[in-house]
Design a protein around this motif. Structure first.
Motif, short mmCIF file in Angstrom:
data_model
loop_
_atom_site.label_atom_id
_atom_site.label_comp_id
_atom_site.label_asym_id
_atom_site.label_seq_id
_atom_site.Cartn_x
_atom_site.Cartn_y
_atom_site.Cartn_z
N SER A 17 -16.91 -6.39 57.94
CA SER A 17 -17.94 -7.16 58.62
C SER A 17 -17.99 -8.59 58.11
O SER A 17 -17.65 -8.87 56.95
CB SER A 17 -19.31 -6.51 58.39
N LEU A 18 -18.46 -9.47 58.97
CA LEU A 18 -18.73 -10.85 58.62
C LEU A 18 -19.94 -11.31 59.43
O LEU A 18 -20.17 -10.80 60.54
CB LEU A 18 -17.56 -11.78 58.94
N ARG A 19 -20.67 -12.27 58.89
CA ARG A 19 -21.74 -12.90 59.65
C ARG A 19 -21.47 -14.40 59.72
O ARG A 19 -21.42 -15.07 58.68
CB ARG A 19 -23.12 -12.65 59.04
N LEU A 20 -21.33 -14.90 60.93
CA LEU A 20 -21.14 -16.32 61.15
C LEU A 20 -22.49 -16.98 61.41
O LEU A 20 -23.37 -16.39 62.04
CB LEU A 20 -20.22 -16.57 62.34
N SER A 21 -22.62 -18.20 60.91
CA SER A 21 -23.84 -18.99 61.14
C SER A 21 -23.49 -20.27 61.88
O SER A 21 -22.39 -20.82 61.72
CB SER A 21 -24.50 -19.35 59.81
N CYS A 22 -24.43 -20.74 62.67
CA CYS A 22 -24.26 -21.99 63.44
C CYS A 22 -25.56 -22.77 63.31
O CYS A 22 -26.58 -22.36 63.87
CB CYS A 22 -23.95 -21.66 64.89
N VAL A 23 -25.51 -23.87 62.56
CA VAL A 23 -26.70 -24.69 62.36
C VAL A 23 -26.68 -25.85 63.33
O VAL A 23 -25.70 -26.60 63.39
CB VAL A 23 -26.78 -25.20 60.91
N LEU A 24 -27.76 -26.01 64.07
CA LEU A 24 -27.91 -27.11 65.01
C LEU A 24 -28.77 -28.19 64.39
O LEU A 24 -29.84 -27.89 63.84
CB LEU A 24 -28.53 -26.61 66.31
N SER A 25 -28.32 -29.44 64.47
CA SER A 25 -29.11 -30.58 63.99
C SER A 25 -29.18 -31.63 65.09
O SER A 25 -28.37 -31.64 66.02
CB SER A 25 -28.49 -31.18 62.73
N GLY A 26 -30.18 -32.51 64.99
CA GLY A 26 -30.34 -33.58 65.97
C GLY A 26 -31.21 -33.20 67.14
O GLY A 26 -31.47 -34.02 68.02
N SER A 27 -31.65 -31.96 67.20
CA SER A 27 -32.53 -31.50 68.26
C SER A 27 -33.12 -30.16 67.83
O SER A 27 -33.01 -29.75 66.68
CB SER A 27 -31.78 -31.36 69.58
N THR A 28 -33.74 -29.48 68.77
CA THR A 28 -34.38 -28.20 68.49
C THR A 28 -33.62 -27.09 69.17
O THR A 28 -33.31 -27.18 70.37
CB THR A 28 -35.84 -28.22 68.99
N LEU A 29 -33.36 -26.03 68.41
CA LEU A 29 -32.59 -24.90 68.94
C LEU A 29 -33.26 -24.30 70.18
O LEU A 29 -32.58 -23.79 71.06
CB LEU A 29 -32.45 -23.84 67.85
N ASP A 30 -34.58 -24.38 70.25
CA ASP A 30 -35.31 -23.79 71.36
C ASP A 30 -34.86 -24.32 72.73
O ASP A 30 -35.05 -23.65 73.75
CB ASP A 30 -36.81 -24.06 71.21
N TYR A 31 -34.30 -25.52 72.76
CA TYR A 31 -33.91 -26.13 74.03
C TYR A 31 -32.55 -25.66 74.53
O TYR A 31 -32.18 -25.94 75.68
CB TYR A 31 -33.85 -27.65 73.90
N TYR A 32 -31.80 -24.95 73.67
CA TYR A 32 -30.39 -24.70 73.98
C TYR A 32 -30.04 -23.22 73.96
O TYR A 32 -30.51 -22.46 73.12
CB TYR A 32 -29.50 -25.42 72.97
N ALA A 33 -29.17 -22.87 74.89
CA ALA A 33 -28.44 -21.61 74.77
C ALA A 33 -27.27 -21.84 73.82
O ALA A 33 -26.65 -22.91 73.85
CB ALA A 33 -27.93 -21.16 76.13
N ILE A 34 -26.99 -20.85 72.99
CA ILE A 34 -25.88 -20.94 72.05
C ILE A 34 -24.82 -19.92 72.44
O ILE A 34 -25.12 -18.74 72.62
CB ILE A 34 -26.33 -20.68 70.61
N GLY A 35 -23.61 -20.40 72.55
CA GLY A 35 -22.49 -19.52 72.84
C GLY A 35 -21.54 -19.46 71.66
O GLY A 35 -21.40 -20.43 70.90
N TRP A 36 -20.91 -18.32 71.50
CA TRP A 36 -19.84 -18.16 70.51
C TRP A 36 -18.53 -17.95 71.27
O TRP A 36 -18.47 -17.11 72.19
CB TRP A 36 -20.10 -16.99 69.58
N PHE A 37 -17.50 -18.67 70.85
CA PHE A 37 -16.19 -18.59 71.46
C PHE A 37 -15.15 -18.40 70.37
O PHE A 37 -15.43 -18.65 69.19
CB PHE A 37 -15.90 -19.89 72.24
#
Length: 123
Positions: A17-37
């Protein structure tokens, strides 16, 4: 300016197992859908999962259903991809991406991208 930074990749044995993290800066995560590719050598980038901004509903590609879980923590402006029962064919560079509101598994629909994190599944 929205920026995304992934972390958490590495070398893991099959079944691990692994857990990947994605930190968003410059705005608020609430405004965006996040996709993993992900993109393996010699292959096109393919959609793995996304999570919508409005209701947090997730969506998974068939090849990861039951093994991967996407989530988000608005307080930390971070999205996660928990990957279990990893297989050698999961080896790839994994990217997170952001687009307003609703997610898609189509890479061309996303406005912002991280730099990627390598995941290698091998014994």
């Amino acid at each position: 300016q929205v920026q995304l930074v992934e972390s958490g990749g590495g070398l893991v044995q099959p079944g691990g197992s692994l857990r990947l993290s994605c930190v968003l800066s410059g705005s608020t995560l609430d405004y965006y859908a996040i996709g993993w590719f992900r993109q393996a050598p010699g292959k096109e980038r393919e959609g793995v999962s996304f999570i919508n901004s409005s209701d947090g509903s997730p969506y998974y590609a068939d090849f990861v259903k039951g093994r991967f879980t996407i989530s988000r923590d608005a307080a930390k402006n971070t999205a996660y991809l928990e990957m279990n029962s990893l297989k050698p064919e999961d080896t790839a560079v994994y990217y997170c991406a952001a687009r307003p509101e609703w997610g898609l598994l189509e890479p061309r629909a996303y406005d912002y991208w991280g730099q990627g994190t390598q995941v290698t599944v091998s014994s």
